[in-house]
Scaffold this motif. Structure first.
Motif, short mmCIF file in Angstrom:
data_model
loop_
_atom_site.label_atom_id
_atom_site.label_comp_id
_atom_site.label_asym_id
_atom_site.label_seq_id
_atom_site.Cartn_x
_atom_site.Cartn_y
_atom_site.Cartn_z
N LYS A 237 0.82 -1.22 0.00
CA LYS A 237 0.00 0.00 0.00
C LYS A 237 0.85 1.26 0.00
O LYS A 237 0.48 2.26 0.62
N ALA B 297 5.59 2.54 4.11
CA ALA B 297 6.75 1.88 4.72
C ALA B 297 6.33 1.09 5.96
O ALA B 297 6.78 -0.03 6.18
N GLU B 298 5.41 1.68 6.76
CA GLU B 298 4.99 0.99 7.99
C GLU B 298 4.35 -0.35 7.66
O GLU B 298 4.63 -1.36 8.32
N THR B 299 3.49 -0.36 6.64
CA THR B 299 2.83 -1.61 6.26
C THR B 299 3.86 -2.63 5.82
O THR B 299 3.82 -3.79 6.24
N ILE C 74 6.94 -2.82 6.65
CA ILE C 74 7.72 -3.27 7.80
C ILE C 74 6.94 -4.31 8.58
O ILE C 74 7.48 -5.35 8.99
N GLN C 75 5.64 -4.04 8.78
CA GLN C 75 4.81 -5.02 9.49
C GLN C 75 4.78 -6.35 8.75
O GLN C 75 4.86 -7.42 9.34
N ASP D 113 10.67 2.55 0.53
CA ASP D 113 11.74 3.48 0.83
C ASP D 113 12.98 2.70 1.23
O ASP D 113 12.90 1.80 2.06
N SER D 114 14.11 3.03 0.64
CA SER D 114 15.29 2.21 0.91
C SER D 114 15.80 2.38 2.33
O SER D 114 16.27 1.42 2.94
N ALA D 115 15.67 3.57 2.88
CA ALA D 115 16.15 3.78 4.25
C ALA D 115 15.22 3.11 5.26
O ALA D 115 15.66 2.44 6.19
N ALA D 116 13.91 3.30 5.05
CA ALA D 116 12.96 2.84 6.05
C ALA D 116 12.86 1.33 6.13
O ALA D 116 12.51 0.77 7.16
#
Lengths: 325, 506, 335
Positions: free
Chosen positions: A76, A79-81, A83-84, A103-106
């Motif tokens: 979606k 980044a948070e999604t 990561i989860q 995102d490459s950093a996140a």
């Protein structure tokens, strides 16, 4: 011709890393022809043609292996999604992860976590800021350069160009733009008039382009960070009757853009065979699973770059219907 | 009743834009007294209350609270002085508990946290003192209207020496709930609470009031003690004519035209019961009665806006169904009382408002609107009704009340209208425009339209009706269809006094 | 038993049912690792939901939480990147301060400039997102997100020895504090009063503007707090951080029983809502379903939960109405 489109392996596998890995004790090596394997594929946004074409490629390739299941997840564009989802795949002990990072950093921390847990991660298009198994990418910086050179050649090294940028902060956009601008430096008589974000969207790019055309009387070239935006720019130019005066370039090479080129509404794009890119990533994953390389020992991520085709009306016949996405 | 005076208002004057509304009104309420305030619509009751509660500033006069002169400039001033109003619409916080509502703004705290134990004890003490019991932890929205009223009353009792003003408190209560409220009022009186009770209902006054102040046209008419109570006399005081002169008598007529609308046994449980009447072509049938007697509801039910539990309605022998859209097609129109809320669409133009109910006539089979026909219809209506200013594109919100009403009438007039139901035709409209509205209604009746008018304004009811039905407690109480009648006769009937013999003699 | 407690028990039962279904279909679902994972996933949304609960109870709405969280995170990232010597606690305080200021700005626009909450916070959402872009870390003019290397800061993404993440602990603390504030203080009662019937609240001497201001301020504080954990988790502040987060938060709050019309719901409800949504997401990942279905299932569940609330509310009211009337009469007779 098709052959040349297929992977142009610039496998920059660090041999140093390889040998270090081999020396460093045993790793759970899997047999991709026999073991039950679960591979997760996290796509930045399942609604985009690029991600969809990869998905088709990956699933197509996986059909040959009844012992391997591929599960796709929609990041979606968040980044948070992602990561989860990464955490969940790690916790569920998936065997391998294909990741189109937002995102490459996140995503760096999650990728490291996966690699540390012995799960190879292969990223697509966008690198993660930590060494991992591999990155299978379209060219971006180079694509930007190619477009700049193509435009310069057509307009005789002299004129005005504008850029319709990606959403601020998106790495692929940044790299495309960087390549484009760096190449332009070699043509001192070409002026970069303006750049504005079209946020990856056709409608938004249409607006930006209209704005450019009211501001500037003479525009010779337009570079858009993706095809969707190039389509928007083309629509705007056509509506104002100025399509013929300018070169409009996109990047990616989605089917619709190729059609636009056929109809003369766009000048060109940098085409990548995304089906092939998906297949390549999948095959590379099998290789990583069955080999004894340990990415945790890498100092740099090996990169596989997909061979690009500069698609213009002259070269379109190199891209047959069945590899358009 | 003790002799301690809780509130004394003297020589209160108030005018709005040059019009004197209160002309030196006096009012005195003692502790332990139920004091009724009566008067016709427009007599100045609500203005007086609002001045006492600090909503309006007074132009002249003095108010004393417990013997001390008081300046009341805001609702919170009034609250601090122990004055509380219990309105028809309740003003509680629906999702808070009974306790939280009663003590809202007066919470007990300990170390910054609410001390619910002490608060509950305070509320229970209060309930004990006034014999009003409710579960303090219950959420208010789960209570009945009567229980919510009890909460409001308890809330106003948290101060010392409280004075509670009740404005038509029984309007939304059932009969048994009303009785329960009377019981509460009697108990409060015994505990020394002063109560100012505003009502139209004479029997409530007879039951409750110790004294009664009658207002008329912004002036005191009289203060009546309980022992001198005589309903006929009070009605005369309110209307202001001791002997009805011939000019105030209006002739009623038996209808001449054929029966058009026939209502038989119409019932909506708990609201009105077994309402039957006939309305004839060419007559204006007035329906009188007190607020809450079921008049408006009968109109709405005939129109199809509310569902009837029983009964039958026929128009020229044809049975009428219960849907608004169907009834509009059959030629019904309703002009609601709440003009702003239900009568028109404020921000739309005069043209669109008039066209609103008529798009079935204005559009072709595909639903495409013929805008030429739309503006023609609008122009016709504007000139027929003399809407001022006659600018079709003007938003209706910018018109005066009278002209707004003309637009509401206009949207029905453009149709092939057979029955027009009008609820309070001139509420809030300038005197000058009233007559114009009456003439429009009369013009419609002359063309054979059945016009039914509900009005609380007796003068208006008599002016416009050719025949009057008076409703009382959800039933038709009396019919005036011959001879001369006065406002007094109607009010008496609405209050349940049957002086039919007198009227018959006229 | 009161209506609220019954509703609470039912919603906990629904949560338990959801857990039961998922644990039956996936043996892995109740593994401690996964439990801590979905608790962690619920936590950032949940912390934000505490503040938004207050705003929604005042009959307001806050659409700016995602953007404000991103702004706080971006400011922290700037500190950590350019001024590595600033101690981590100071950086965190900065974040919370930014959050509170942003929240108060929302409150100011709503109570002083008298803009409707929806428009006001939609506008500030744009402002906060724009500021986030403005503060994005750049290299030669182009945005280049930087991975945070500060170990002390990254420790916020860690966990205690049992496996419970710090962010979940912060979430639990915020729920307890928020619930106490709402139920046991004057501000809390006034929050309900403001949202349920603002006019009568005003007439009862409550400064309802102050209450709204407080609610937005609290919501901003929660953004500041949440951004610390979010940034530690992602390890980099991006311009798009928290995009759409506000809707997850609002969904959690609404599933938890708050009504847009105000005056209803509480913090514990919103906590259950946040858990419900994260468990649902986590659970569906375990099925071999296309991700299209994930979104559809979530949408359907939100509708069912809110519908359930509305129907239940109506049923309960009509039932209590009659029984309440009876009870009152019974007492009156007894007197």
């Amino acid at each position: 011709m098709k052959k040349t489109l297929v992977v142009l392996l610039v496998l920059a596998l660090m041999m140093m890393g390889m040998t270090a890995a081999l020396a460093d004790g045993p790793k759970a090596v899997k047999n991709p022809y026999k073991d039950q394997l679960k591979i997760g594929f996290i796509i930045d946004n399942i609604g985009h043609p690029v991600g969809n074409a990869w998905k088709v490629g990956v699933e197509d390739e996986a059909k040959a292996y009844s012992n391997i299941t591929v599960q796709c997840f929609d990041g979606k564009s968040s980044a948070e999604t992602e990561i989860q989802q990464m955490t969940d795949l790690i916790n569920q002990e998936y065997d391998g992860i294909l990741l189109q990072a937002t995102d490459s950093a996140a995503l760096a921390a999650s990728v490291r976590e996966a690699e540390e847990a012995g799960i190879p991660v292969i990223t697509l298009n966008l690198d993660a800021d930590t060494p991992h198994t591999a990155l299978v990418a379209m060219v971006d910086y180079e694509a930007g350069r190619m477009v700049a050179n193509a435009i310069a050649e057509k307009i005789g090294g002299k004129g005005n160009v504008v850029v319709i940028q990606a959403t601020p902060g998106a790495s692929r956009g940044i790299n495309l733009e960087a390549g484009f601008e760096d190449a332009l430096k070699e043509y001192p008589e070409i002026t970069l008039l303006d750049k504005q974000s079209g946020e990856w969207l056709t409608e938004k790019a249409n607006e930006v382009m209209r704005d450019f055309m009211t501001k500037y009387d003479k525009i010779d070239g337009v570079f858009c960070a993706n095809d969707a935006m190039a389509e928007g720019a083309s629509q705007a130019a056509e509506a104002m009757g100025r399509l013929s005066e300018m070169q409009i370039w996109g990047a990616d090479g989605e089917a619709k853009a190729l059609e636009y080129i056929e109809q003369g509404k766009m000048t060109g794009t940098i085409y990548t065979n995304c089906f092939d890119q998906g297949r390549t990533a999948f095959r590379l994953m099998l290789f990583a699973l069955s080999s004894e390389i340990q990415p945790s020992e890498f100092t740099e991520t090996p990169v596989v770059k997909m061979g690009p085709v500069v698609a213009t009306q002259e070269t379109l016949d190199q891209i047959p219907e069945n590899i358009r996405w | 009743m003790s002799d301690q005076v809780l509130l004394r208002a003297e020589n209160i004057h108030k005018s709005f834009s040059g019009v004197q509304v209160l002309k030196g009104v006096n009012l005195e309420i003692r502790s332990g007294e139920v004091h009724a305030l009566m008067g016709e619509n427009g007599a100045g009751k609500s203005t007086l209350i609002k001045i006492i509660m600090g909503v309006y500033p007074k132009d002249e006069g003095t108010i004393w609270i417990q013997g001390k002169q008081a300046e009341i400039n805001s609702r919170s001033d009034a609250q601090r002085l122990g004055l509380a109003v219990i309105y028809q619409e309740l003003s509680l916080i629906p999702t808070l508990t009974v306790m939280q509502n009663i003590l809202l703004g007066q919470e007990t705290r300990r170390c910054g946290l609410l001390d619910s134990k002490t608060m509950t004890r305070r509320v229970l003490e209060l309930m004990e003192r006034f014999d009003l019991y409710l579960d303090p932890g219950e959420v208010v929205e789960n209570l009945s209207i009567a229980q919510q009223q009890t909460v409001e009353i308890l809330k106003s009792l948290t101060v010392d020496a409280p004075l509670i003003i009740m404005d038509e408190p029984t309007a939304s209560l059932s009969a048994s709930e009303s009785e329960r409220l009377f019981d509460i009022i009697n108990r409060l009186r015994d505990k020394g609470v002063g109560i100012l009770y505003i009502t139209h209902r004479l029997e409530e006054v007879r039951l409750l009031a110790d004294r009664l102040t009658v207002l008329r046209d912004g002036e005191n008419v009289a203060v009546v003690e309980k022992k001198d109570y005589d309903p006929q006399k009070i009605i005369r005081m309110m209307i202001g004519k001791d002997i009805a002169t011939s000019a105030d008598r209006v002739a009623m007529h038996r209808p001449g035209g054929p029966v058009g609308l026939s209502v038989r046994g119409l019932t909506r449980r708990g609201v009105f019961e077994n309402v039957s009447f006939d309305a004839h072509h060419g007559e204006i049938l007035g329906i009188g009665g007190l607020v809450g007697s079921g008049r408006t509801e009968v109109l709405r039910t005939i129109f199809g806006a509310d569902r009837a539990d029983a009964g039958e309605i026929t128009l020229d022998g044809e049975k009428i169904g219960g849907t608004v859209a169907g009834n509009i097609k059959k030629g019904f129109g309703l002009i609601p009382e709440d003009r702003r809320g239900q009568g028109f669409i404020p921000l739309q133009s005069i043209r669109k408002n008039i066209a609103l109910t008529n798009y079935d006539l204005l559009s072709n089979a595909l639903g495409i609107v013929n805008s030429g026909r739309e503006s023609r219809m609008c122009d016709d209506a504007i000139s027929n009704l003399a809407v001022r200013p006659n600018i079709p594109s003007m938003p209706v919100i910018n018109l005066s009340g009278g002209n707004q009403q003309k637009v509401v009438v206009g949207k029905w007039m453009a149709r092939d209208l057979r029955v027009l139901l009008v609820d309070e035709p001139t509420a809030g409209i300038d005197v000058g425009v009233k007559e114009a509205i009456y003439q429009i209604l009369e013009g419609l009746a002359a063309k054979g339209v059945i016009v039914i008018v509900v009005s609380s304004d007796l003068q208006e009811l008599l002016r416009v009706s050719t025949r009057i039905l008076v409703m009382r407690k959800g039933r038709i109480f009396r019919e005036f269809n011959e001879g001369f009648i006065t406002q007094e006769d109607v009010l008496a009937a609405a209050s349940g006094i049957d002086n039919s013999r007198e009227a018959d003699h006229e | 038993m009161r209506q609220e407690s019954i509703r609470r028990i039912i919603s906990i039962c629904l949560l338990a049912l959801l857990v039961a279904v998922f644990s039956l279909t996936s043996s892995y679902f109740l593994a401690p690792k996964n439990v801590y994972a979905f608790l962690r996933d619920a936590s950032v949304t949940g912390i934000l939901a505490v503040g938004v609960t207050f705003v929604i109870i005042t009959a307001g709405i806050d659409l700016s939480t995602g953007a404000l969280t991103a702004l706080s995170a971006m400011i922290m990232a700037n500190f950590l990147f350019y001024l590595p010597d600033v101690p981590v606690p100071v950086v965190c305080l900065m974040s919370i301060l930014i959050g509170i200021l942003g929240g108060l700005l929302n409150g100011f626009v709503v109570t002083r400039l008298k803009l409707p909450d929806f428009i006001a916070t939609l506008a500030t959402q744009g402002i906060f997102r724009g500021l986030t872009m403005l503060f994005a870390i750049r290299e030669s003019g182009r945005i280049r997100n930087q991975v945070i290397k500060n170990k002390a800061f990254l420790a916020f993404s860690g966990k205690i020895s049992s496996g419970l993440f710090y962010v979940t602990i912060a979430f639990i603390v915020m729920v307890i504090v928020g619930q106490l504030l709402l139920k046991k203080t004057r501000v809390g009662v006034y929050t309900y009063a403001t949202g349920s019937n603002r006019k009568s609240a005003d007439l009862s001497g409550i400064r309802t503007d102050g209450i709204k201001q407080f609610a937005f301020g609290l919501s901003g504080f929660c953004c500041g707090l949440a951004s610390i954990f979010l940034l530690a988790r992602t390890g980099a502040a991006t311009v798009e951080l928290g995009t759409g987060l506000e809707f997850d938060v609002i969904a959690a709050v609404v599933v938890g029983g708050c009504a847009f019309s105000g005056g209803r719901g509480d913090v514990v409800g919103s906590m259950i809502g946040a858990l419900f949504m994260s468990i649902l997401t986590n659970g569906i990942y375990k099925y071999n379903l296309g991700s299209e279905y994930h979104v559809i299932i979530k949408g359907v569940v939100i509708i069912i939960m809110v519908l359930f609330d509305a129907v239940y509310q109506r049923y309960f009211r009509s039932r209590l109405h009659s029984s309440g009337r009876k009870a009152l009469k019974g007492k009156a007779v007894a007197q």
